[in-house]
Design a protein around this motif. Structure first.
Motif, PDB file in Angstrom:
ATOM      1  N   GLY A  76     -40.912 -25.959 -39.719  1.00  0.00           N
ATOM      2  CA  GLY A  76     -41.011 -26.454 -38.325  1.00  0.00           C
ATOM      3  C   GLY A  76     -39.980 -25.746 -37.526  1.00  0.00           C
ATOM      4  O   GLY A  76     -38.661 -25.532 -37.985  1.00  0.00           O
ATOM      5  N   TYR A  77     -40.009 -25.598 -36.267  1.00  0.00           N
ATOM      6  CA  TYR A  77     -39.073 -25.021 -35.302  1.00  0.00           C
ATOM      7  C   TYR A  77     -37.859 -26.163 -35.419  1.00  0.00           C
ATOM      8  O   TYR A  77     -36.909 -25.804 -35.059  1.00  0.00           O
ATOM      9  N   ASP A  78     -38.312 -27.347 -35.574  1.00  0.00           N
ATOM     10  CA  ASP A  78     -37.080 -28.490 -35.365  1.00  0.00           C
ATOM     11  C   ASP A  78     -36.159 -28.077 -36.517  1.00  0.00           C
ATOM     12  O   ASP A  78     -34.867 -28.392 -36.149  1.00  0.00           O
TER      13      ASP A  78
ATOM     14  N   LYS B  54     -34.013 -25.089 -35.470  1.00  0.00           N
ATOM     15  CA  LYS B  54     -33.130 -25.348 -34.496  1.00  0.00           C
ATOM     16  C   LYS B  54     -31.912 -26.164 -35.042  1.00  0.00           C
ATOM     17  O   LYS B  54     -30.678 -25.922 -34.883  1.00  0.00           O
TER      18      LYS B  54
ATOM     19  N   ASP C 299     -45.040 -17.863 -34.274  1.00  0.00           N
ATOM     20  CA  ASP C 299     -45.519 -19.405 -33.851  1.00  0.00           C
ATOM     21  C   ASP C 299     -46.857 -19.580 -34.743  1.00  0.00           C
ATOM     22  O   ASP C 299     -47.871 -19.124 -34.090  1.00  0.00           O
TER      23      ASP C 299
ATOM     24  N   ARG D  77     -42.811 -33.327 -31.296  1.00  0.00           N
ATOM     25  CA  ARG D  77     -41.765 -33.111 -30.327  1.00  0.00           C
ATOM     26  C   ARG D  77     -40.518 -33.810 -30.552  1.00  0.00           C
ATOM     27  O   ARG D  77     -40.490 -34.876 -31.208  1.00  0.00           O
TER      28      ARG D  77
ATOM     29  N   CYS E   5     -29.142 -30.771 -33.076  1.00  0.00           N
ATOM     30  CA  CYS E   5     -30.004 -30.712 -31.901  1.00  0.00           C
ATOM     31  C   CYS E   5     -29.671 -31.848 -30.938  1.00  0.00           C
ATOM     32  O   CYS E   5     -29.578 -31.575 -29.496  1.00  0.00           O
TER      33      CYS E   5
ATOM     34  N   SER F 121     -42.167 -28.964 -30.958  1.00  0.00           N
ATOM     35  CA  SER F 121     -41.997 -28.096 -32.241  1.00  0.00           C
ATOM     36  C   SER F 121     -43.393 -27.804 -32.816  1.00  0.00           C
ATOM     37  O   SER F 121     -44.333 -28.522 -32.855  1.00  0.00           O
TER      38      SER F 121
ATOM     39  N   ARG G  89     -43.285 -22.322 -37.900  1.00  0.00           N
ATOM     40  CA  ARG G  89     -43.186 -20.981 -37.696  1.00  0.00           C
ATOM     41  C   ARG G  89     -43.052 -20.209 -39.077  1.00  0.00           C
ATOM     42  O   ARG G  89     -42.641 -20.879 -40.158  1.00  0.00           O
TER      43      ARG G  89
END
Length: 216
Positions: free
Chosen positions: A71-73, A76, A87, A94, A124, A181, A184
């Motif tokens: 996950g993009y979360d 980050k 993606d 989110r 984050c 998010s 990825r």
């Protein structure tokens, strides 16, 4: 033979389905009786590691896996040194700022300086409040973050939200979205540059599949 780090949990089923579309079958991970953490595709062209979502970028950064889905979360939060490739479009959620329904705060601008924000996403949360120029105290919690505002430990939380059901059932509401998010595809930078084990072939196939799905 390439190695792919796959995440346990919500992203696993869609990740396996995507890889099947490019000829790699790791569906044995979906068998509830299976306890293996490493399996090979039946064609012996690739193997997969089943790891915690937060550990995927670690395995990829250190080269134990050439590719990973995460996950993009997590990307980050971890700040891992990996190549961000695609993606994948699934696993939407989110990162949100949330408060109690009874709270007077309706945006980050309403929060008082030096208030407490509970979160498991320390980096984050800290980065966001730095961007909005609001000094806060980040309280690290790694389970039931919603209890922060409920018990009065914190004024707000920063956490992942998918449907919002957990927030609503605990008397909380979103007041701001920090970022969105999705899943990825990432790669080990050196493996990617050197195209080890024909890595580029699989990346190109996955890119085509994502483009087809987006056009459908």
């Amino acid at each position: 033979m390439i190695t792919i780090a796959l995440p346990k949990g919500a992203l696993l089923k869609d990740s396996i389905a995507l890889l099947q579309r490019v000829g790699l079958d790791f569906s044995a991970f979906l068998d509830s009786s299976n306890r293996q953490l490493q399996i090979c595709d039946p064609s012996n062209r690739a193997k997969a590691l089943l790891v915690r979502n937060g550990d995927v970028p670690v395995y990829v950064e250190y080269g134990q896996a050439q590719l990973g889905v995460v996950g993009y979360d997590v990307l980050k939060e971890k700040g891992a040194k990996v190549a961000h490739l695609l993606d994948l479009g699934y696993g939407y959620c989110r990162m949100s700022l949330a408060v109690k329904n009874s709270s007077p705060y309706r945006s980050s601008r309403d929060l008082p300086a030096h208030c407490r924000i509970a979160s498991k996403f320390i980096h984050c949360a800290r980065e966001y409040f730095h961007q909005v120029d609001l000094p806060v105290e980040i309280v690290p919690l790694y389970g039931s973050v919603e209890l922060g505002p409920i018990t009065g430990m914190s004024e707000a939380i920063v956490d992942l939200v998918a449907t919002g059901t957990t927030l609503r059932e605990n008397g909380l509401q979103e007041i701001e979205v920090l970022f969105e998010s999705t899943a990825r595809l990432i790669a080990n930078p050196l493996s990617y540059r050197l195209n080890q084990d024909g890595l580029g072939h699989y990346i190109d196939q996955l890119r085509q599949e994502i483009a087809l799905a987006a056009a459908a």
